[in-house]
Design an enzyme around this catalytic site. Structure first.
Site: not given
Length: 233
Positions: A230-231, A211, A103, A71, A45, A73
């Site tokens: 997801e984690s 998600h 995104a 992952k 983030y 942002k």
């Protein structure tokens, strides 16, 4: 509704004295759950004062925990700044480790295509939710230009929404990922309806990676043979 549904299924599993993933496998899956489920680490983030070195430190922590896919942002900075952030994370990845980008639905078509062109060189695990979740035309057009894997669906709440994505979003069964979230999709019953719809359209549930990073999705992934979860480490 999804939150209540999750609580009910948790109670049903406890009453049955079985793990929820086992109960789901017996009722709605093939009987045998997957004991190992792929999970990826969501992070990256934007924070004030968080430069490239702090971003790399964050991702190293996830990799040290054993995650093979991380992952981050994109879209909260300029394209050029985001490229530097992406390249910084790629520089610390080892063999078998991959990067996905998200995104959060903020791009118009022009920006989504510009990012797609820039991202094409990186061999990303996926390019997630480029535009508004209901802008199926944008998603379809992006798929004509971006050859790499894409992911979307976390903000579609019903089987009908998911069906419209499959019908009109131009997603490709051999590479793209579906992120419908059972907690946002009115719970397990609606999620099962969505999985039935996907099979009717030739999609494997193994292309679903929900998600949310919560335990209900993880149990569904294990019990019904989804592609992962997801984690949030």
């Amino acid at each position: 509704v999804g939150t209540i549904d999750m609580a009910v299924w948790d109670a049903v599993a406890k009453i049955s004295s079985k793990p929820l993933f086992q109960l789901l496998a017996e009722r709605y899956g093939g009987g045998q759950p997957n004991r190992r489920v792929f999970v990826y680490a969501a992070g990256g983030y934007y924070y004030p004062g968080k430069g490239l070195e702090k971003l790399k430190d964050e991702m190293r922590k996830y990799l040290d925990l054993g995650y093979s896919v991380v992952k981050q942002k994109i879209g909260g900075a300029t394209l050029e700044e985001d490229r530097k952030r992406i390249e910084a994370v790629l520089s610390i990845l080892g063999p078998g480790q991959r990067l996905a980008v998200d995104a959060n639905g903020r791009f118009d078509l022009k920006t989504a295509l510009e990012y797609g062109e820039a991202l094409s060189q990186y061999n990303l695990f996926w390019y997630e939710e480029a535009g508004d979740p209901l802008d199926f035309a944008l998603q379809s057009e992006l798929g004509k230009h971006y050859a790499g894997p894409m992911a979307t669906g976390e903000n579609l709440f019903s089987m009908q929404d998911a069906r419209n994505l499959i019908r009109y979003g131009g997603l490709r069964r051999d590479r793209d990922w579906l992120q419908f979230d059972c907690a946002l999709s009115y719970g397990l019953v609606e999620y099962l309806r969505t999985l039935d719809m996907l099979r009717e359209h030739g999609w494997s549930q193994a292309r679903c990676i929900p998600h949310g990073g919560h335990q209900m999705s993880l149990n569904i992934a294990a019990g019904l043979g989804l592609g992962g979860n997801e984690s949030y480490p």
